[in-house]
Design a protein around this motif. Structure first.
Motif, PDB file in Angstrom:
ATOM      1  N   MET A 147     -13.241  -2.070  -1.503  1.00  0.00           N
ATOM      2  CA  MET A 147     -13.833  -1.489  -0.305  1.00  0.00           C
ATOM      3  C   MET A 147     -12.911  -0.440   0.309  1.00  0.00           C
ATOM      4  N   PHE A 148     -11.607  -0.688   0.225  1.00  0.00           N
ATOM      5  CA  PHE A 148     -10.586   0.202   0.778  1.00  0.00           C
ATOM      6  C   PHE A 148     -10.639   1.580   0.117  1.00  0.00           C
ATOM      7  N   LEU A 149     -10.993   1.590  -1.165  1.00  0.00           N
ATOM      8  CA  LEU A 149     -11.064   2.848  -1.915  1.00  0.00           C
ATOM      9  C   LEU A 149     -12.166   3.777  -1.412  1.00  0.00           C
ATOM     10  N   ASN A 150     -13.095   3.243  -0.629  1.00  0.00           N
ATOM     11  CA  ASN A 150     -14.175   4.072  -0.107  1.00  0.00           C
ATOM     12  C   ASN A 150     -13.680   5.132   0.866  1.00  0.00           C
ATOM     13  N   TYR A 151     -12.522   4.885   1.506  1.00  0.00           N
ATOM     14  CA  TYR A 151     -12.112   5.827   2.548  1.00  0.00           C
ATOM     15  C   TYR A 151     -10.618   6.098   2.643  1.00  0.00           C
TER      16      TYR A 151
ATOM     17  N   TRP B 251      -3.648   6.887  -5.402  1.00  0.00           N
ATOM     18  CA  TRP B 251      -2.869   5.875  -6.124  1.00  0.00           C
ATOM     19  C   TRP B 251      -3.538   4.529  -5.897  1.00  0.00           C
ATOM     20  N   VAL B 252      -4.388   4.126  -6.849  1.00  0.00           N
ATOM     21  CA  VAL B 252      -5.258   2.961  -6.697  1.00  0.00           C
ATOM     22  C   VAL B 252      -4.504   1.671  -6.343  1.00  0.00           C
ATOM     23  N   PRO B 253      -3.321   1.378  -6.923  1.00  0.00           N
ATOM     24  CA  PRO B 253      -2.614   0.134  -6.584  1.00  0.00           C
ATOM     25  C   PRO B 253      -2.268  -0.014  -5.099  1.00  0.00           C
ATOM     26  N   TYR B 254      -2.297   1.087  -4.345  1.00  0.00           N
ATOM     27  CA  TYR B 254      -1.966   0.998  -2.923  1.00  0.00           C
ATOM     28  C   TYR B 254      -2.921   0.057  -2.183  1.00  0.00           C
ATOM     29  N   GLY B 255      -4.155  -0.058  -2.679  1.00  0.00           N
ATOM     30  CA  GLY B 255      -5.113  -0.971  -2.071  1.00  0.00           C
ATOM     31  C   GLY B 255      -4.668  -2.419  -2.146  1.00  0.00           C
ATOM     32  N   ARG B 256      -3.860  -2.761  -3.155  1.00  0.00           N
ATOM     33  CA  ARG B 256      -3.324  -4.119  -3.276  1.00  0.00           C
ATOM     34  C   ARG B 256      -2.005  -4.261  -2.529  1.00  0.00           C
ATOM     35  N   VAL B 257      -1.307  -3.157  -2.334  1.00  0.00           N
ATOM     36  CA  VAL B 257      -0.018  -3.180  -1.639  1.00  0.00           C
ATOM     37  C   VAL B 257      -0.202  -3.304  -0.131  1.00  0.00           C
ATOM     38  N   TYR B 258      -1.215  -2.627   0.405  1.00  0.00           N
ATOM     39  CA  TYR B 258      -1.428  -2.540   1.854  1.00  0.00           C
ATOM     40  C   TYR B 258      -1.410  -3.894   2.567  1.00  0.00           C
ATOM     41  N   PRO B 259      -2.177  -4.903   2.100  1.00  0.00           N
ATOM     42  CA  PRO B 259      -2.193  -6.180   2.824  1.00  0.00           C
ATOM     43  C   PRO B 259      -0.818  -6.851   2.884  1.00  0.00           C
TER      44      PRO B 259
ATOM     45  N   ILE C 298      -1.177   6.441   7.798  1.00  0.00           N
ATOM     46  CA  ILE C 298      -2.105   6.821   6.725  1.00  0.00           C
ATOM     47  C   ILE C 298      -3.479   6.200   6.976  1.00  0.00           C
ATOM     48  N   GLY C 299      -3.489   4.945   7.404  1.00  0.00           N
ATOM     49  CA  GLY C 299      -4.750   4.268   7.684  1.00  0.00           C
ATOM     50  C   GLY C 299      -5.515   4.940   8.809  1.00  0.00           C
ATOM     51  N   ALA C 300      -4.818   5.284   9.883  1.00  0.00           N
ATOM     52  CA  ALA C 300      -5.481   5.936  11.020  1.00  0.00           C
ATOM     53  C   ALA C 300      -6.064   7.281  10.614  1.00  0.00           C
ATOM     54  N   ALA C 301      -5.298   8.062   9.857  1.00  0.00           N
ATOM     55  CA  ALA C 301      -5.778   9.367   9.404  1.00  0.00           C
ATOM     56  C   ALA C 301      -6.995   9.223   8.492  1.00  0.00           C
ATOM     57  N   SER C 302      -6.962   8.202   7.631  1.00  0.00           N
ATOM     58  CA  SER C 302      -8.066   7.975   6.689  1.00  0.00           C
ATOM     59  C   SER C 302      -9.353   7.606   7.417  1.00  0.00           C
ATOM     60  N   VAL C 303      -9.238   6.687   8.380  1.00  0.00           N
ATOM     61  CA  VAL C 303     -10.415   6.251   9.127  1.00  0.00           C
ATOM     62  C   VAL C 303     -10.962   7.395   9.977  1.00  0.00           C
TER      63      VAL C 303
END
Length: 248
Positions: free
Chosen positions: A146-150, A157-165, A194-199
């Motif tokens: 779901m994180f990859l959507n935005y 860098w796809v692995p970042y979705g697993r690193v973030y939590p 990065i999260g704030a900018a992405s959202v």
């Protein structure tokens, strides 16, 4: 006064008692019905009941000879809200922030003999970060998808979705204790900014309607203010804890 009666058919087996059957029985009794409680004690008996009445599920409730249906249909019959599985809801977020606020207040009263201090605010944000991280870590694959959507970095860098939590959890835990700010501060600033900018880009610039991954991959919380708040809180907390290390 005439007694209201209802006929309920539910599974009650040695290895399974239908929870929705128990809920239906409780709901009927709560609304003043005397329940004719019929137990379906075997799979064969249950299947035969379904075939006879042309239904796919149990429990089934009958009132004055009319079939009302299962538990959700019974709730509708009594005018109660029935939430659609795809319906958006802020309930998970409200629960997280409410419990985090109460925990922070309890720590303030128990350890500092006061509730309105900056340390209590710090605890509230840090505990909220930990709770939100746990929600993501329950199903990290679903969250990362779901994180990859935005998320801008995860798309590169796809692995970042697993690193973030894990980053959010580590930063939150360290901030609860007020320890190792040279670890927690950079993490919070990095993932929060990065999260704030992405959202902000996805919601307020691109005008996309997405589900928020902030409380895990299976949530129905809409992407927007909540996720932006989560990330802004991390940035603010990182700046605050960093400034404390430099000036206090």
């Amino acid at each position: 006064m005439m007694t209201k009666t209802a006929e309920l058919h539910r599974m009650v087996m040695a290895d399974h008692v239908c929870p929705y059957g128990l809920k239906s029985k409780h709901l009927l009794e709560k609304n003043g019905f005397e329940v004719d409680d019929n137990h379906l004690t075997t799979r064969e008996e249950t299947d035969a009941f379904k075939r006879k009445h042309g239904v796919e599920t149990t429990p089934q409730t009958f009132i004055e000879g009319e079939r009302i249906g299962g538990h959700e249909a019974l709730r509708e019959h009594f005018g109660q809200e029935v939430r659609n599985e795809d319906e958006t809801t802020y309930q998970p977020v409200i629960a997280i922030f409410a419990v985090a606020a109460m925990m922070a207040a309890a720590l303030g009263i128990g350890l500092l003999d006061m509730m309105l201090t900056m340390r209590v605010v710090e605890w509230f944000i840090a505990i909220s970060m930990c709770f939100l991280a746990v929600q993501k870590l329950q199903d990290i694959e679903s969250f990362s998808t779901m994180f990859l959507n935005y998320d801008l970095l995860a798309r590169r860098w796809v692995p970042y979705g697993r690193v973030y939590p894990f980053g959010e959890a580590i930063a939150g835990i360290l901030m609860v204790g007020g320890i190792l700010p040279f670890v927690s501060v950079p993490i919070a600033l990095f993932i929060g900014s990065i999260g704030a900018a992405s959202v902000f880009k996805a919601v307020y610039i691109d005008r996309r309607e997405l589900k928020c991954a902030c409380v895990g991959g299976g949530s129905n919380v809409p992407l927007g203010f909540v996720s932006l708040t989560e990330n802004v809180m991390m940035v603010v907390m990182g700046l605050w804890m960093g400034s404390k290390g430099l000036f206090f």
